[in-house]
Design a protein around this motif. Structure first.
Motif, mmCIF file in Angstrom:
data_model
loop_
_atom_site.group_PDB
_atom_site.id
_atom_site.type_symbol
_atom_site.label_atom_id
_atom_site.label_comp_id
_atom_site.label_asym_id
_atom_site.label_seq_id
_atom_site.Cartn_x
_atom_site.Cartn_y
_atom_site.Cartn_z
ATOM 1 N N GLN A 4 0.782 -1.250 -0.054
ATOM 2 C CA GLN A 4 -0.151 -0.030 -0.115
ATOM 3 C C GLN A 4 1.000 1.208 -0.034
ATOM 4 O OE1 GLN A 4 -3.314 0.119 -0.070
ATOM 5 N NE2 GLN A 4 -3.178 -1.933 -0.616
ATOM 6 N N VAL A 5 0.672 2.029 -1.250
ATOM 7 C CA VAL A 5 1.713 3.211 -1.170
ATOM 8 C C VAL A 5 0.697 4.507 -1.181
ATOM 9 C CG1 VAL A 5 3.329 4.485 -2.745
ATOM 10 C CG2 VAL A 5 3.112 1.855 -2.838
ATOM 11 N N ARG A 6 1.193 5.222 -0.049
ATOM 12 C CA ARG A 6 0.323 6.370 0.425
ATOM 13 C C ARG A 6 1.197 7.434 -0.075
ATOM 14 N NH1 ARG A 6 -0.786 8.797 6.347
ATOM 15 N NH2 ARG A 6 -2.315 10.079 5.880
ATOM 16 N N PHE A 7 0.570 8.540 -0.684
ATOM 17 C CA PHE A 7 1.222 9.946 -1.342
ATOM 18 C C PHE A 7 0.709 10.947 -0.499
ATOM 19 C CE2 PHE A 7 1.900 7.202 -5.083
ATOM 20 C CZ PHE A 7 3.075 7.220 -5.424
ATOM 21 N N LEU A 8 1.448 11.782 0.022
ATOM 22 C CA LEU A 8 0.933 13.141 0.685
ATOM 23 C C LEU A 8 1.519 14.165 0.147
ATOM 24 C CD1 LEU A 8 1.836 11.843 4.646
ATOM 25 C CD2 LEU A 8 -0.420 11.961 3.467
ATOM 26 N N PRO A 9 1.065 15.389 0.064
ATOM 27 C CA PRO A 9 -0.125 15.730 0.962
ATOM 28 C C PRO A 9 -1.354 15.258 0.256
ATOM 29 C CG PRO A 9 0.750 17.517 -0.367
ATOM 30 C CD PRO A 9 1.643 16.297 -0.848
ATOM 31 N N ASP A 10 -1.403 14.968 -0.669
ATOM 32 C CA ASP A 10 -2.927 14.451 -1.557
ATOM 33 C C ASP A 10 -3.626 13.304 -0.743
ATOM 34 O OD1 ASP A 10 -2.276 16.416 -3.430
ATOM 35 O OD2 ASP A 10 -1.288 15.000 -4.539
ATOM 36 N N ALA A 16 0.566 -1.430 -4.881
ATOM 37 C CA ALA A 16 1.946 -1.538 -6.126
ATOM 38 C C ALA A 16 2.673 -2.781 -5.805
ATOM 39 C CB ALA A 16 2.789 -0.269 -5.973
ATOM 40 N N GLN A 17 3.146 -3.297 -6.511
ATOM 41 C CA GLN A 17 4.342 -4.280 -6.706
ATOM 42 C C GLN A 17 5.633 -4.239 -6.043
ATOM 43 O OE1 GLN A 17 3.224 -7.611 -6.854
ATOM 44 N NE2 GLN A 17 1.099 -6.739 -7.377
ATOM 45 N N PRO A 18 6.160 -4.854 -5.233
ATOM 46 C CA PRO A 18 7.741 -4.434 -4.977
ATOM 47 C C PRO A 18 8.393 -4.592 -6.020
ATOM 48 C CG PRO A 18 6.713 -6.029 -3.309
ATOM 49 C CD PRO A 18 5.594 -5.940 -4.660
ATOM 50 N N GLY A 19 9.516 -3.764 -6.139
ATOM 51 C CA GLY A 19 10.104 -3.411 -7.468
ATOM 52 C C GLY A 19 9.486 -2.537 -8.700
ATOM 53 N N GLU A 20 8.205 -2.280 -8.450
ATOM 54 C CA GLU A 20 7.728 -1.489 -9.453
ATOM 55 C C GLU A 20 8.227 0.081 -9.285
ATOM 56 O OE1 GLU A 20 3.253 -0.386 -11.008
ATOM 57 O OE2 GLU A 20 3.215 -1.569 -9.219
ATOM 58 N N PRO A 21 8.633 0.895 -10.414
ATOM 59 C CA PRO A 21 9.147 2.070 -10.504
ATOM 60 C C PRO A 21 8.255 3.132 -9.810
ATOM 61 C CG PRO A 21 9.456 1.092 -12.594
ATOM 62 C CD PRO A 21 8.413 0.007 -11.849
ATOM 63 N N SER A 68 3.360 -1.561 3.751
ATOM 64 C CA SER A 68 2.760 -0.163 3.385
ATOM 65 C C SER A 68 4.205 0.816 3.640
ATOM 66 C CB SER A 68 1.788 0.331 4.094
ATOM 67 O OG SER A 68 2.080 0.519 5.523
ATOM 68 N N ILE A 69 4.102 1.939 2.751
ATOM 69 C CA ILE A 69 4.929 2.941 2.745
ATOM 70 C C ILE A 69 4.283 4.624 2.424
ATOM 71 C CG2 ILE A 69 7.015 1.580 2.045
ATOM 72 C CD1 ILE A 69 6.737 3.169 -0.683
ATOM 73 N N THR A 70 4.775 5.168 3.201
ATOM 74 C CA THR A 70 4.336 6.715 2.887
ATOM 75 C C THR A 70 5.480 7.370 2.157
ATOM 76 O OG1 THR A 70 2.520 6.559 4.598
ATOM 77 C CG2 THR A 70 3.436 8.692 3.864
ATOM 78 N N ILE A 71 5.110 8.121 1.169
ATOM 79 C CA ILE A 71 5.850 8.887 0.369
ATOM 80 C C ILE A 71 5.283 10.598 0.289
ATOM 81 C CG2 ILE A 71 6.760 9.332 -1.855
ATOM 82 C CD1 ILE A 71 6.299 6.473 -2.672
ATOM 83 N N SER A 72 6.040 11.336 0.768
ATOM 84 C CA SER A 72 5.737 12.715 0.813
ATOM 85 C C SER A 72 6.373 13.565 -0.327
ATOM 86 C CB SER A 72 6.336 13.429 2.252
ATOM 87 O OG SER A 72 5.466 13.045 3.362
ATOM 88 N N LEU A 73 5.466 14.139 -1.134
ATOM 89 C CA LEU A 73 6.117 15.138 -2.069
ATOM 90 C C LEU A 73 6.503 16.590 -1.541
ATOM 91 C CD1 LEU A 73 3.185 14.188 -4.776
ATOM 92 C CD2 LEU A 73 5.356 12.954 -4.185
ATOM 93 N N TYR A 74 7.479 16.934 -1.893
ATOM 94 C CA TYR A 74 7.749 18.463 -1.517
ATOM 95 C C TYR A 74 6.921 19.215 -2.066
ATOM 96 C CZ TYR A 74 12.208 16.327 0.291
ATOM 97 O OH TYR A 74 13.025 15.803 1.166
ATOM 98 N N THR A 75 6.270 20.174 -1.523
ATOM 99 C CA THR A 75 5.333 21.094 -1.877
ATOM 100 C C THR A 75 5.863 22.426 -1.705
ATOM 101 O OG1 THR A 75 4.107 21.247 0.492
ATOM 102 C CG2 THR A 75 3.263 19.769 -1.306
#
Length: 79
Positions: A4-10, A16-21, A68-75
């Motif tokens: 489970q990939v969580r994108f912040l701040p959205d 996703a699959q492990p290894g997926e770009p 799961s991982i969380t990825i924060s985008l720089y805003t």
């Protein structure tokens, strides 16, 4: 096994699959991560993992071994 990939701040979560770009996962989620050189040198695509580690999304893949991982985008780059 999916991750489970969580994108912040959205606050958008996608499987996703492990290894997926990472850029492909973001694109599937409807998120645009800015890119430049696509080699990790210019850092235009830099994001931050939940542990605070900055990484270049253009040369990174979804890691294996996590549910799961969380990825924060720089805003705000402060320029």
């Amino acid at each position: 096994m999916t991750v489970q990939v969580r994108f912040l701040p959205d606050d958008i979560t996608i499987e996703a699959q492990p290894g997926e770009p990472m850029l492909e996962v973001a694109k599937r989620a409807g998120i645009t991560i800015p890119t430049g050189c696509l080699m990790g040198s210019c850092h235009a695509c830099e994001v931050e993992l939940e542990d605070g580690e900055p990484i270049c999304a253009c040369i990174s893949a979804i890691p294996a071994g996590s549910e799961s991982i969380t990825i924060s985008l720089y805003t705000d780059l402060g320029w």
